[in-house]
Design a protein around this motif. Structure first.
Motif, PDB file in Angstrom:
ATOM      1  N   VAL A 180      30.968  11.993 -11.310  1.00  0.00           N
ATOM      2  CA  VAL A 180      31.292  10.642 -11.743  1.00  0.00           C
ATOM      3  C   VAL A 180      32.261  10.028 -10.738  1.00  0.00           C
ATOM      4  O   VAL A 180      33.047  10.745 -10.099  1.00  0.00           O
ATOM      5  CB  VAL A 180      31.902  10.662 -13.169  1.00  0.00           C
ATOM      6  N   THR A 181      32.178   8.728 -10.561  1.00  0.00           N
ATOM      7  CA  THR A 181      33.057   8.025  -9.626  1.00  0.00           C
ATOM      8  C   THR A 181      33.710   6.848 -10.326  1.00  0.00           C
ATOM      9  O   THR A 181      33.059   6.111 -11.065  1.00  0.00           O
ATOM     10  CB  THR A 181      32.268   7.514  -8.406  1.00  0.00           C
ATOM     11  N   TRP A 182      35.004   6.677 -10.086  1.00  0.00           N
ATOM     12  CA  TRP A 182      35.765   5.549 -10.627  1.00  0.00           C
ATOM     13  C   TRP A 182      36.243   4.718  -9.448  1.00  0.00           C
ATOM     14  O   TRP A 182      37.047   5.165  -8.639  1.00  0.00           O
ATOM     15  CB  TRP A 182      36.942   6.075 -11.435  1.00  0.00           C
ATOM     16  N   HIS A 194      47.682   0.318  -3.383  1.00  0.00           N
ATOM     17  CA  HIS A 194      47.435  -1.022  -2.838  1.00  0.00           C
ATOM     18  C   HIS A 194      46.117  -0.981  -2.092  1.00  0.00           C
ATOM     19  O   HIS A 194      45.988  -0.306  -1.067  1.00  0.00           O
ATOM     20  CB  HIS A 194      48.580  -1.400  -1.893  1.00  0.00           C
ATOM     21  N   GLY A 195      45.108  -1.669  -2.621  1.00  0.00           N
ATOM     22  CA  GLY A 195      43.805  -1.669  -1.971  1.00  0.00           C
ATOM     23  C   GLY A 195      42.747  -1.002  -2.823  1.00  0.00           C
ATOM     24  O   GLY A 195      42.846  -0.950  -4.051  1.00  0.00           O
ATOM     25  N   ILE A 196      41.726  -0.459  -2.160  1.00  0.00           N
ATOM     26  CA  ILE A 196      40.566   0.129  -2.839  1.00  0.00           C
ATOM     27  C   ILE A 196      40.727   1.647  -2.905  1.00  0.00           C
ATOM     28  O   ILE A 196      41.012   2.295  -1.896  1.00  0.00           O
ATOM     29  CB  ILE A 196      39.273  -0.206  -2.076  1.00  0.00           C
ATOM     30  N   TYR A 197      40.521   2.188  -4.097  1.00  0.00           N
ATOM     31  CA  TYR A 197      40.555   3.638  -4.299  1.00  0.00           C
ATOM     32  C   TYR A 197      39.308   4.024  -5.091  1.00  0.00           C
ATOM     33  O   TYR A 197      39.131   3.596  -6.235  1.00  0.00           O
ATOM     34  CB  TYR A 197      41.794   4.070  -5.085  1.00  0.00           C
ATOM     35  N   GLY A 198      38.440   4.827  -4.484  1.00  0.00           N
ATOM     36  CA  GLY A 198      37.255   5.326  -5.169  1.00  0.00           C
ATOM     37  C   GLY A 198      37.409   6.815  -5.418  1.00  0.00           C
ATOM     38  O   GLY A 198      37.338   7.612  -4.486  1.00  0.00           O
ATOM     39  N   VAL A 199      37.639   7.199  -6.666  1.00  0.00           N
ATOM     40  CA  VAL A 199      37.920   8.593  -7.001  1.00  0.00           C
ATOM     41  C   VAL A 199      36.631   9.296  -7.396  1.00  0.00           C
ATOM     42  O   VAL A 199      36.016   8.965  -8.424  1.00  0.00           O
ATOM     43  CB  VAL A 199      38.949   8.697  -8.148  1.00  0.00           C
ATOM     44  N   ASP A 200      36.217  10.266  -6.588  1.00  0.00           N
ATOM     45  CA  ASP A 200      35.051  11.096  -6.906  1.00  0.00           C
ATOM     46  C   ASP A 200      35.509  12.285  -7.738  1.00  0.00           C
ATOM     47  O   ASP A 200      36.475  12.976  -7.370  1.00  0.00           O
ATOM     48  CB  ASP A 200      34.382  11.603  -5.631  1.00  0.00           C
ATOM     49  N   MET A 201      34.804  12.533  -8.842  1.00  0.00           N
ATOM     50  CA  MET A 201      35.150  13.647  -9.724  1.00  0.00           C
ATOM     51  C   MET A 201      33.911  14.456 -10.068  1.00  0.00           C
ATOM     52  O   MET A 201      32.804  13.910 -10.174  1.00  0.00           O
ATOM     53  CB  MET A 201      35.787  13.112 -11.024  1.00  0.00           C
ATOM     54  N   THR A 202      34.106  15.758 -10.253  1.00  0.00           N
ATOM     55  CA  THR A 202      33.048  16.659 -10.696  1.00  0.00           C
ATOM     56  C   THR A 202      33.577  17.440 -11.896  1.00  0.00           C
ATOM     57  O   THR A 202      34.720  17.901 -11.889  1.00  0.00           O
ATOM     58  CB  THR A 202      32.631  17.620  -9.573  1.00  0.00           C
ATOM     59  N   TYR A 203      32.746  17.584 -12.904  1.00  0.00           N
ATOM     60  CA  TYR A 203      33.171  18.291 -14.106  1.00  0.00           C
ATOM     61  C   TYR A 203      33.168  19.797 -13.889  1.00  0.00           C
ATOM     62  O   TYR A 203      32.268  20.341 -13.237  1.00  0.00           O
ATOM     63  CB  TYR A 203      32.246  17.951 -15.276  1.00  0.00           C
ATOM     64  N   ASP A 204      34.171  20.480 -14.456  1.00  0.00           N
ATOM     65  CA  ASP A 204      34.169  21.940 -14.445  1.00  0.00           C
ATOM     66  C   ASP A 204      33.477  22.448 -15.706  1.00  0.00           C
ATOM     67  O   ASP A 204      33.012  21.672 -16.549  1.00  0.00           O
ATOM     68  CB  ASP A 204      35.589  22.494 -14.294  1.00  0.00           C
ATOM     69  N   LYS A 205      33.397  23.764 -15.848  1.00  0.00           N
ATOM     70  CA  LYS A 205      32.654  24.346 -16.975  1.00  0.00           C
ATOM     71  C   LYS A 205      33.318  24.080 -18.317  1.00  0.00           C
ATOM     72  O   LYS A 205      32.688  24.249 -19.369  1.00  0.00           O
ATOM     73  CB  LYS A 205      32.500  25.860 -16.756  1.00  0.00           C
ATOM     74  N   ASN A 206      34.594  23.635 -18.286  1.00  0.00           N
ATOM     75  CA  ASN A 206      35.297  23.298 -19.521  1.00  0.00           C
ATOM     76  C   ASN A 206      35.170  21.820 -19.886  1.00  0.00           C
ATOM     77  O   ASN A 206      35.790  21.353 -20.834  1.00  0.00           O
ATOM     78  CB  ASN A 206      36.776  23.665 -19.393  1.00  0.00           C
ATOM     79  N   GLY A 207      34.366  21.085 -19.099  1.00  0.00           N
ATOM     80  CA  GLY A 207      34.146  19.674 -19.385  1.00  0.00           C
ATOM     81  C   GLY A 207      35.260  18.764 -18.902  1.00  0.00           C
ATOM     82  O   GLY A 207      35.356  17.615 -19.339  1.00  0.00           O
ATOM     83  N   ILE A 208      36.091  19.252 -17.991  1.00  0.00           N
ATOM     84  CA  ILE A 208      37.207  18.461 -17.462  1.00  0.00           C
ATOM     85  C   ILE A 208      36.799  17.878 -16.104  1.00  0.00           C
ATOM     86  O   ILE A 208      36.366  18.624 -15.220  1.00  0.00           O
ATOM     87  CB  ILE A 208      38.473  19.319 -17.301  1.00  0.00           C
TER      88      ILE A 208
END
Length: 355
Positions: A201-203, A264-278
């Motif tokens: 997921v990306t925010w 300040h500016g653009i921040y695109g946070v890439d995330m991947t879920y672990d086996k605990n759903g975090i």
């Protein structure tokens, strides 16, 4: 007429920004700078300059000469490496009268180097997969012994600047891992990490002087050209979906604040879920929009226009809510040699016949 320069013009990651600005009908002249003529000629910028790559010695001279000639009001960099080079002489760029909305140089350096940002995440107490820098085969063996999942698989990736899952490989085989790192000349640059799930997921967010202007989540349902990558990860989204989850918002905001005291500016946070759903942050794409930013623009959230309005007119958006203003369930479909499509799962099902 105000002028806006977009770098990397012609590439997929810049075309969406240019198209979004044109959709905004703000009357500005869009000038594209790109290094590949076959790509540059296909972009929709009003004016197009062929530039050297940022790694070439003449890059600074050529960029400044274009800025002096065109006297643009704003410049936006859409590539990590080019941004990291240009900020070294940002004072000279700004002295010409060109405005940018970018964070400080330390934040940029932290984010374009994935391992540096991982250290910041970990120090802030954010849940992240364990990482180990691989200097030799002994380090690699230690990684298999201590970081491997149930079947012994670890995740290999490059620490250096680059997208598209650069150098990534999931493997449970020590010799295969050694061969891969040798082939990539990666000793000292690669890390081994605990393997996460395939859910990503990306925010994407815009900040101003420490305050969140807007944030929007998109989850990835599939990768394009996944068969061409050993890990199945290409960095090119095939199907994206608007979606929100409070845990994602919380982790993303914490990750941004971990790398920048005053975002300040653009921040695109890439995330991947672990086996605990975090959701675990894996990187922050700093000061640039992700490739499918036109998805949000077509759906009604034009983030390149929001950025432009802040930089040029000190105008901030009036949104129904700052975080995730778009409805869930909007899909962005992408394919080779066809225009992308904004749709929903319901609309897809309504158009298809079952054999």
């Amino acid at each position: 007429m105000k002028k806006i320069i977009i770098t990397g013009a012609g590439s997929a990651q810049s075309n969406g920004v240019i198209n979004s600005l044109l959709m905004g009908n703000g009357g500005e002249e869009i000038i594209g700078l790109g290094a590949m003529p076959e790509e540059l000629v296909m972009c929709n910028a009003h004016k197009k300059y062929l530039m050297p790559y940022a790694k070439e010695e003449c890059y600074k001279e050529k960029l400044l000469s274009v800025l002096i000639k065109e006297k643009p009001d704003m410049i936006h960099f859409q590539h990590d490496f080019e941004l990291s080079v240009a900020v070294r002489f940002r004072d000279e760029i700004e002295a010409i009268g060109v405005r940018m909305l970018v964070p400080d140089n330390e934040t940029i350096d932290t984010c374009v180097h994935k391992y540096k940002s991982w250290l910041k995440f970990k120090a802030a107490g954010i849940v992240v997969p364990e990482n180990l820098v691989l200097k030799n085969k002994a380090d690699l063996k230690y990684a298999f012994d201590h970081l491997g999942n149930e079947d012994g698989t670890i995740w290999l990736r490059s620490m250096s600047i680059g997208g598209g899952g650069k150098g990534s490989l999931p493997t449970s085989d020590l010799e295969e891992a050694c061969d891969w790192i040798d082939r990539c000349h990666g000793w000292g640059d690669f890390v081994a990490a605990q393997l996460l799930t395939t859910q990503t997921v990306t925010w994407l967010s815009i900040w101003h002087a420490g305050s969140l202007v807007v944030g929007q989540t998109r989850r990835r349902k599939s990768w394009a050209h996944s068969s061409l990558s050993p890990s199945g990860i290409t960095g090119v989204t095939k199907v994206g979906e608007t979606w929100h989850d409070e845990s994602v918002d919380s982790v993303a905001i914490s990750a941004v604040k971990a790398v920048s005291a005053v975002p300040h500016g653009i921040y695109g946070v890439d995330m991947t879920y672990d086996k605990n759903g975090i959701p675990n942050p894996t990187e922050i794409n700093i000061s640039r929009f992700f490739t499918t930013v036109q998805f949000f623009s077509e759906a009604g959230l034009n983030m390149p226009v929001i950025l432009k309005d802040i930089v040029l007119y000190n105008k901030f958006p009036n949104l129904p809510r700052v975080n995730n203003p778009l409805p869930d369930g909007l899909l962005w479909l992408r394919g080779m040699d066809c225009a992308p499509m904004l749709t929903t799962e319901k609309r897809i099902n309504e158009q298809l016949l079952i054999a």
